[in-house]
Design an enzyme around this catalytic site. Structure first.
Site, short mmCIF file in Angstrom:
data_model
loop_
_atom_site.label_atom_id
_atom_site.label_comp_id
_atom_site.label_asym_id
_atom_site.label_seq_id
_atom_site.Cartn_x
_atom_site.Cartn_y
_atom_site.Cartn_z
N ASP A 21 0.85 -1.20 0.00
CA ASP A 21 0.00 0.00 0.00
C ASP A 21 0.88 1.24 0.00
OD1 ASP A 21 -1.92 1.63 2.63
OD2 ASP A 21 -1.80 2.03 0.48
N ASN A 23 -0.34 4.55 -0.26
CA ASN A 23 -0.94 5.82 0.18
C ASN A 23 -1.62 5.73 1.55
OD1 ASN A 23 -3.14 4.28 -0.35
ND2 ASN A 23 -4.00 5.60 -1.98
N ASP A 25 -4.00 3.93 2.74
CA ASP A 25 -5.44 3.65 2.94
C ASP A 25 -5.68 2.19 3.35
OD1 ASP A 25 -6.48 3.23 -0.60
OD2 ASP A 25 -5.00 2.19 0.65
N ASP A 29 -1.86 -1.24 -3.75
CA ASP A 29 -2.22 -0.49 -4.96
C ASP A 29 -1.10 -0.58 -6.01
OD1 ASP A 29 -1.75 2.23 -2.71
OD2 ASP A 29 -0.22 1.32 -4.01
N ASP A 98 -5.25 -10.59 -15.53
CA ASP A 98 -6.25 -11.59 -15.17
C ASP A 98 -7.52 -11.29 -15.98
OD1 ASP A 98 -6.44 -13.19 -11.99
OD2 ASP A 98 -7.69 -13.58 -13.75
N GLU A 253 -7.46 -20.99 -16.36
CA GLU A 253 -7.71 -21.52 -15.03
C GLU A 253 -8.97 -22.35 -15.10
OE1 GLU A 253 -10.15 -20.00 -12.44
OE2 GLU A 253 -9.25 -20.74 -10.62
N HIS A 326 -3.94 -17.25 -4.73
CA HIS A 326 -4.77 -16.45 -3.81
C HIS A 326 -6.04 -17.16 -3.39
CE1 HIS A 326 -6.39 -16.04 -7.76
NE2 HIS A 326 -7.48 -15.53 -7.25
N ASP A 327 -6.28 -18.35 -3.96
CA ASP A 327 -7.51 -19.09 -3.64
C ASP A 327 -7.29 -20.26 -2.69
OD1 ASP A 327 -8.74 -18.84 -7.03
OD2 ASP A 327 -9.17 -17.59 -5.27
O1 TEU Z 1 -11.40 -19.13 -8.85
C1 TEU Z 1 -12.25 -20.20 -9.26
C2 TEU Z 1 -11.93 -21.34 -8.43
O2 TEU Z 1 -11.85 -22.45 -8.91
C3 TEU Z 1 -11.59 -21.07 -6.99
O3 TEU Z 1 -12.25 -19.86 -6.70
C4 TEU Z 1 -12.18 -22.13 -6.11
O4 TEU Z 1 -12.87 -23.06 -6.88
C5 TEU Z 1 -13.17 -21.49 -5.19
O5 TEU Z 1 -12.39 -20.76 -4.28
C6 TEU Z 1 -14.07 -22.50 -4.59
O6 TEU Z 1 -13.38 -23.22 -3.60
C7 TEU Z 1 -11.39 -17.99 -9.69
C8 TEU Z 1 -10.56 -16.92 -9.00
O7 TEU Z 1 -9.22 -17.39 -8.87
C9 TEU Z 1 -11.20 -16.66 -7.65
O8 TEU Z 1 -10.40 -15.76 -6.87
C10 TEU Z 1 -12.58 -16.09 -7.88
O9 TEU Z 1 -13.22 -15.95 -6.63
C11 TEU Z 1 -13.42 -17.01 -8.78
O10 TEU Z 1 -12.72 -17.52 -9.91
C12 TEU Z 1 -14.60 -16.24 -9.34
O11 TEU Z 1 -14.12 -15.27 -10.26
#
Ligand code: TEU
Length: 556
Positions: A21, A23, A25, A29, A98, A253, A326-327
């Site tokens: 970050d 700034n 907030d 960013d 993305d 993906e 990130h998921d």
């Molecule tokens: O993720 C799809 C996806 O397969 C994962 O989100 C996972 O299946 C989900 O967390 C269920 O457990 C993509 C992006 O990477 C994710 O950040 C988004 O939330 C999602 O699509 C919707 O755009």
């Protein structure tokens, strides 16, 4: 094997909200990313995958796009974006954006129009159906809890949203939608962007809207949502109309992309995408109830997935090698040991990533061994997937303490706590209050404390990237497991006509004796990289692997 820059590239994924970050907030960013470009370059990586930065109301942290041609105010301006892109190119790196086009935000002007009336010109940009028996058109469930249809009173119909109700699915059957997608892709490619990571691209082609016959949600993903009848056609059209006109990299993906359907996305004859993220190893600790029904990882299954996918893609396709993003929770907590063997196991996972065939992806923070976090209350979490599931558990009278424990294990926010730059206030991420709390262990785990320490995880990642460049056999060479049924050691070969390598990874906290079969002359064994270079007397035909010891040796 036809060599390509995107096959040899090492990709670093930036989740901008949590990166830096600038700034105060509390939200990461674009100027913050610019500030850290020299750091990213110092890793030796070639490509940055930037999670969505388009204008968005952030129902799903940017994966709900309101305007594909504008930058989210939280992240900065288009001028900031242009400066970031220039800075990336000046440093000899490339940028993957993305691309989220299975759905957009319900605040996008297309949806605002579409919901106005059944004969609005934008009506068929989305998937509207009348209800059935007083309820939704079918039994489809959202990835984010609840059903996948939202009733809209204005026109007495339901619209489809495989994710949140603020993420209406776009109707890819409509050629106007596809033209809009091609147009926005060209806009960003003409600005100089070097490719796209395509969000849930596996579900853009919908089958008939029959009920799903499956109780197990993963089976519904695989057989009802993903790999629909026109997915390859849509991607081939996208390639013909857009991608083929640029020297770009694409990665799809794909929840639900499996060993039957994967090649239609990436085989050289398909002329669709360059590579895919498959999730064979990423859902194995999700029980029948999904992410918040965690189960232990089966190590033999984990190893088998790598072999099956390598075999499946090796002739015709190309894959990605990743363990986190990130998921999903932090890799050292999920696949390693974030306790006694934190450093050893973080390095072992890095060696696994960099010795596999495929394009390597590193998620921000894994290069310093960031771990899962365990907030005390559900209110400290942000992720809409967590919040929706919590509401569902509460409505069903289920054990909410257990839910919180399950979030500690499998929740996506584990990977979204702010990057830990140093041991100053808020880990040097912000001078304000962060949008998501910093992991309390930032005083021990941060970039600054690892810079200059040649024994650090950070130093090891830098060595891994350099090693990958020095040993192209690790990119393109063949793969074969060794003793795949060993309960604790992941061992495999990599080879081509130039060289042959042996990789030994002890995924346990016990010392493991491992027999080296006679296919190679152990007297020629030369360690290339390791988290500990001492591993007994290989000449004796067996080695002793210490807890979480990882070794890559050249054998020819
Ligand atoms: O993720 C799809 C996806 O397969 C994962 O989100 C996972 O299946 C989900 O967390 C269920 O457990 C993509 C992006 O990477 C994710 O950040 C988004 O939330 C999602 O699509 C919707 O755009």
């Amino acid at each position: 094997m036809n060599k390509k820059w995107w096959k040899e590239a090492v990709v670093y994924q930036v989740y901008p909200r949590s990166f830096k970050d600038s700034n105060g907030d509390g939200v990461g960013d674009l100027p913050g990313v610019i500030e850290k470009l020299d750091y990213i370059k110092s890793l030796g990586v070639d490509v940055i995958w930037l999670c969505p930065v388009y204008d968005s109301p952030n129902d799903d942290n940017g994966y709900d796009i309101r305007d594909y041609y504008d930058i989210m105010a939280d992240f900065g301006t288009m001028a900031d974006f242009d400066q970031l892109l220039e800075g990336i190119h000046q440093r000899g790196m490339k940028l993957l954006m993305d691309l989220v086009v299975n759905h957009c935000s319900d605040e996008h002007k297309w949806f605002q129009e579409s919901r106005k009336s059944k004969d609005n010109p934008y009506r068929d940009y989305f998937i509207w159906k009348p209800g059935k028996n007083g309820g939704p058109p079918n039994n489809w469930q959202s990835f984010f809890s609840g059903n996948a249809w939202e009733y809209d009173e204005a026109t007495d119909e339901y619209y489809l949203h495989l994710f949140t109700k603020k993420q209406p699915d776009l109707n890819w059957e409509n050629p106007k939608v596809r033209e809009e997608v091609h147009k926005l892709m060209k806009y960003w490619l003409d600005k100089g962007v070097d490719g796209f990571r395509m969000d849930v691209i596996s579900v853009i082609s919908k089958r008939n809207f029959e009920d799903s016959p499956y109780k197990d949600f993963n089976k519904t993903i695989d057989n009802v949502y993903a790999n629909g009848p026109r997915v390859q056609e849509f991607l081939q059209e996208m390639n013909r109309e857009v991608l083929s006109k640029y020297d770009v990299m694409t990665v799809g993906e794909g929840p639900g992309i499996n060993l039957e359907s994967g090649l239609q996305y990436v085989s050289s004859s398909a002329e669709a995408l360059n590579m895919i993220f498959h999730f064979g190893h990423m859902f194995m600790d999700h029980g029948p109830g999904g992410r918040f029904d965690p189960k232990p990882i089966d190590f033999l299954e984990f190893k088998k997935v790598f072999r099956l996918w390598d075999e499946y893609l090796k002739e015709e396709g190309w894959g990605s090698v990743f363990l986190g993003n990130h998921d999903f929770q932090r890799i050292v907590s999920r696949f390693g040991d974030d306790g006694a063997y934190w450093k050893e196991s973080a390095k072992l996972l890095s060696l696994l990533l960099f010795s596999m065939r495929g394009t390597v992806y590193v998620y921000q923070g894994d290069e310093i061994g960031m771990t899962n976090v365990a907030f005390d209350t559900i209110e400290e979490y942000d992720d809409v997937e967590i919040k929706n599931a919590y509401k569902e558990w509460k409505a069903e009278g289920k054990d909410l303490d257990q839910f919180l424990k399950n979030v500690h294990i499998n929740g996506r926010d584990n990977a979204r706590t702010p990057l830990q730059w140093n041991d100053a206030e808020q880990a040097g991420f912000t001078s304000g209050t962060p949008w998501l709390k910093v992991n309390p262990n930032y005083t021990a785990i941060n970039v600054a404390s690892q810079e200059g320490d040649e024994n650090s995880i950070l130093a090891f990642y830098r060595r891994m990237v350099a090693m990958r460049k020095e040993h192209p056999t690790l990119v393109y060479g063949d793969f074969a497991p060794i003793q795949e049924d060993h309960p604790s050691v992941f061992a495999f070969w990599r080879w081509d006509e130039e060289a042959a390598y042996l990789v030994l990874l002890n995924f346990s906290e016990e010392t493991q004796e491992f027999g080296l079969d006679d296919r190679f002359d152990s007297s020629k064994l030369r360690i290339v990289e390791a988290n500990d270079f001492d591993f007994g007397e290989p000449q004796s035909g067996k080695v002793k692997l210490k807890p979480w010891q990882a070794v890559l040796a050249r054998v020819r």
